[in-house]
Write a protein that holds these residues in place. Structure first.
Motif, PDB file in Angstrom:
ATOM      1  N   VAL A   1      -4.754  -3.018   6.043  1.00  0.00           N
ATOM      2  CA  VAL A   1      -5.416  -4.160   6.278  1.00  0.00           C
ATOM      3  C   VAL A   1      -6.798  -4.026   5.561  1.00  0.00           C
ATOM      4  N   PHE A   2      -7.426  -2.833   5.766  1.00  0.00           N
ATOM      5  CA  PHE A   2      -8.753  -2.608   5.369  1.00  0.00           C
ATOM      6  C   PHE A   2      -8.701  -2.506   3.878  1.00  0.00           C
ATOM      7  N   VAL A   3      -8.001  -1.594   3.495  1.00  0.00           N
ATOM      8  CA  VAL A   3      -7.884  -1.482   2.076  1.00  0.00           C
ATOM      9  C   VAL A   3      -7.715  -2.563   1.221  1.00  0.00           C
ATOM     10  N   ARG A   4      -6.774  -3.331   1.696  1.00  0.00           N
ATOM     11  CA  ARG A   4      -6.485  -4.712   1.266  1.00  0.00           C
ATOM     12  C   ARG A   4      -7.282  -5.556   0.952  1.00  0.00           C
ATOM     13  N   SER A   5      -8.053  -5.814   2.183  1.00  0.00           N
ATOM     14  CA  SER A   5      -9.243  -6.646   2.361  1.00  0.00           C
ATOM     15  C   SER A   5     -10.645  -6.310   1.485  1.00  0.00           C
ATOM     16  N   THR A   6     -10.669  -4.889   1.333  1.00  0.00           N
ATOM     17  CA  THR A   6     -11.977  -4.492   0.776  1.00  0.00           C
ATOM     18  C   THR A   6     -12.178  -4.039  -0.483  1.00  0.00           C
ATOM     19  N   TYR A   7     -10.798  -3.344  -0.945  1.00  0.00           N
ATOM     20  CA  TYR A   7     -10.854  -2.940  -2.232  1.00  0.00           C
ATOM     21  C   TYR A   7      -9.730  -3.323  -3.180  1.00  0.00           C
ATOM     22  N   ILE A   8      -8.817  -3.666  -2.710  1.00  0.00           N
ATOM     23  CA  ILE A   8      -7.489  -4.169  -3.680  1.00  0.00           C
ATOM     24  C   ILE A   8      -6.782  -5.260  -2.846  1.00  0.00           C
ATOM     25  N   PRO A   9      -7.550  -6.555  -3.150  1.00  0.00           N
ATOM     26  CA  PRO A   9      -6.856  -7.825  -2.554  1.00  0.00           C
ATOM     27  C   PRO A   9      -5.577  -8.255  -2.750  1.00  0.00           C
ATOM     28  N   ASN A  10      -4.996  -7.752  -4.007  1.00  0.00           N
ATOM     29  CA  ASN A  10      -3.620  -8.109  -4.367  1.00  0.00           C
ATOM     30  C   ASN A  10      -2.714  -6.989  -4.366  1.00  0.00           C
ATOM     31  N   LEU A  11      -2.997  -6.295  -3.351  1.00  0.00           N
ATOM     32  CA  LEU A  11      -2.060  -4.965  -2.969  1.00  0.00           C
ATOM     33  C   LEU A  11      -0.689  -5.340  -2.684  1.00  0.00           C
ATOM     34  N   ASN A  12      -0.486  -6.215  -2.068  1.00  0.00           N
ATOM     35  CA  ASN A  12       0.951  -6.876  -2.007  1.00  0.00           C
ATOM     36  C   ASN A  12       1.567  -7.056  -3.167  1.00  0.00           C
ATOM     37  N   VAL A  13       0.921  -7.771  -3.960  1.00  0.00           N
ATOM     38  CA  VAL A  13       1.388  -8.261  -5.409  1.00  0.00           C
ATOM     39  C   VAL A  13       1.663  -6.781  -6.169  1.00  0.00           C
ATOM     40  N   LYS A  14       0.835  -5.963  -6.112  1.00  0.00           N
ATOM     41  CA  LYS A  14       0.914  -4.710  -6.921  1.00  0.00           C
ATOM     42  C   LYS A  14       2.001  -3.922  -6.377  1.00  0.00           C
ATOM     43  N   THR A  15       2.100  -3.905  -4.976  1.00  0.00           N
ATOM     44  CA  THR A  15       3.370  -2.987  -4.528  1.00  0.00           C
ATOM     45  C   THR A  15       4.674  -3.604  -4.975  1.00  0.00           C
ATOM     46  N   ASN A  16       4.831  -4.862  -4.690  1.00  0.00           N
ATOM     47  CA  ASN A  16       5.974  -5.648  -5.288  1.00  0.00           C
ATOM     48  C   ASN A  16       6.334  -5.377  -6.712  1.00  0.00           C
ATOM     49  N   GLU A  17       5.221  -5.379  -7.478  1.00  0.00           N
ATOM     50  CA  GLU A  17       5.288  -5.121  -9.006  1.00  0.00           C
ATOM     51  C   GLU A  17       5.737  -3.629  -9.278  1.00  0.00           C
ATOM     52  N   LEU A  18       5.314  -2.626  -8.449  1.00  0.00           N
ATOM     53  CA  LEU A  18       5.738  -1.506  -8.591  1.00  0.00           C
ATOM     54  C   LEU A  18       7.219  -1.207  -8.338  1.00  0.00           C
ATOM     55  N   VAL A  19       7.789  -1.904  -7.362  1.00  0.00           N
ATOM     56  CA  VAL A  19       9.004  -1.701  -6.651  1.00  0.00           C
ATOM     57  C   VAL A  19      10.015  -2.436  -7.835  1.00  0.00           C
ATOM     58  N   GLN A  20       9.594  -3.754  -8.331  1.00  0.00           N
ATOM     59  CA  GLN A  20      10.462  -4.231  -9.524  1.00  0.00           C
ATOM     60  C   GLN A  20      10.394  -3.478 -10.857  1.00  0.00           C
ATOM     61  N   MET A  21       9.064  -2.543 -11.137  1.00  0.00           N
ATOM     62  CA  MET A  21       9.345  -2.077 -12.336  1.00  0.00           C
ATOM     63  C   MET A  21      10.401  -0.740 -12.130  1.00  0.00           C
ATOM     64  N   VAL A  22      10.349  -0.283 -11.091  1.00  0.00           N
ATOM     65  CA  VAL A  22      11.349   0.874 -10.650  1.00  0.00           C
ATOM     66  C   VAL A  22      12.736   0.428 -10.841  1.00  0.00           C
ATOM     67  N   LEU A  23      12.835  -0.965 -10.224  1.00  0.00           N
ATOM     68  CA  LEU A  23      14.258  -1.263 -10.393  1.00  0.00           C
ATOM     69  C   LEU A  23      14.603  -1.584 -11.615  1.00  0.00           C
ATOM     70  N   THR A  24      13.720  -2.092 -12.589  1.00  0.00           N
ATOM     71  CA  THR A  24      14.198  -2.285 -13.933  1.00  0.00           C
ATOM     72  C   THR A  24      14.495  -1.011 -14.910  1.00  0.00           C
ATOM     73  N   LEU A  25      13.687   0.245 -14.145  1.00  0.00           N
ATOM     74  CA  LEU A  25      13.997   1.455 -15.231  1.00  0.00           C
ATOM     75  C   LEU A  25      15.597   1.538 -15.183  1.00  0.00           C
ATOM     76  N   GLN A  26      15.960   2.077 -16.249  1.00  0.00           N
ATOM     77  CA  GLN A  26      17.486   2.462 -16.594  1.00  0.00           C
ATOM     78  C   GLN A  26      17.738   3.691 -16.731  1.00  0.00           C
ATOM     79  N   THR A  27      16.730   4.544 -16.750  1.00  0.00           N
ATOM     80  CA  THR A  27      17.055   5.873 -16.922  1.00  0.00           C
ATOM     81  C   THR A  27      17.693   6.641 -15.667  1.00  0.00           C
ATOM     82  N   ALA A  28      18.951   7.370 -15.995  1.00  0.00           N
ATOM     83  CA  ALA A  28      19.506   7.994 -14.633  1.00  0.00           C
ATOM     84  C   ALA A  28      18.648   9.152 -14.299  1.00  0.00           C
ATOM     85  N   GLN A  29      18.129   9.648 -15.136  1.00  0.00           N
ATOM     86  CA  GLN A  29      17.521  10.801 -14.724  1.00  0.00           C
ATOM     87  C   GLN A  29      16.007  10.642 -14.049  1.00  0.00           C
TER      88      GLN A  29
END
Length: 199
Positions: free
Chosen positions: A142-170
């Motif tokens: 909460v401290f990091v989100r409110s002080t340094y990265i206000p859109n941390l939740n959005v960035k986390t969700n974007e990271l998960v979606q990016m991982v899920l869209t990767l098609q490389t089996a490796q």
């Protein structure tokens, strides 16, 4: 050792059912639901065995300490796979959606990483301290989100979606192998810690 795993799963039947109902009612994403339900059920199994009298009983049975710890690690894998399969069926029946294999791999890998950190901690200390650690991590988040990265939740969700869209089996192979390596190291560490414990 199979009987120890079977005992844990049977004892957690009702907890698993309640959590699945909550998952259905809240309609949370399958990755969040799968990881949360798995960790809650696994930790519930562990806290039931935390009483010293149960450890004394377990150690009087014809199981080595290595088998007692190993049953928890193997049971955690079985519970996670069971949760993933149930979520797959529930999503198919109630939402007519098929959970992608990438999401299932991510659920299993994330739970393995989380339990790799949690198990040695609770074997060394007690599970009640994990709540304090979780609260501290929540405060830091909460401290990091409110002080340094206000859109941390959005960035986390974007990271998960990016991982899920990767098609490389490796890439997924790398994630799974890394999680397995960490889990194995944690397993060995927990066996070492539990062997040194005095009940």
């Amino acid at each position: 050792m199979f009987n120890l795993i079977r005992k844990d799963i049977i004892l957690q039947k009702s907890t698993l059912t309640i959590l699945l109902l909550v998952y259905l009612l809240l309609g949370v994403p399958s990755i969040h639901g799968g990881v949360t339900i798995s960790i809650i059920v696994i930790m519930s199994v562990y806290t039931m065995d935390e009483k010293s009298s149960i450890h004394m009983l377990l150690n009087s049975l014809p199981y080595t300490r290595k088998e007692i710890v190993s049953s928890k690690y193997m049971g955690a894998c079985i519970i996670t796979c069971l949760v993933a399969v149930i979520l797959f069926i529930v999503n198919l029946i109630f939402y007519q959606e098929i959970i992608a294999w990438r999401e299932i791999l991510l659920i299993i890998s994330l739970v393995m990483v989380a339990m790799s950190l949690i198990f040695p901690f609770v074997y060394r200390f007690k599970s009640q301290y994990i709540l304090m650690v979780a609260l501290m991590l929540g405060f830091i988040y909460v401290f990091v989100r409110s002080t340094y990265i206000p859109n941390l939740n959005v960035k986390t969700n974007e990271l998960v979606q990016m991982v899920l869209t990767l098609q490389t089996a490796q890439f997924y192979l790398f994630i799974v192998l890394s999680a397995i390596a960490l889990y194995t190291c944690s397993w060995l560490l927990s066996i070492y810690i539990y062997r040194k414990k005095v009940f």
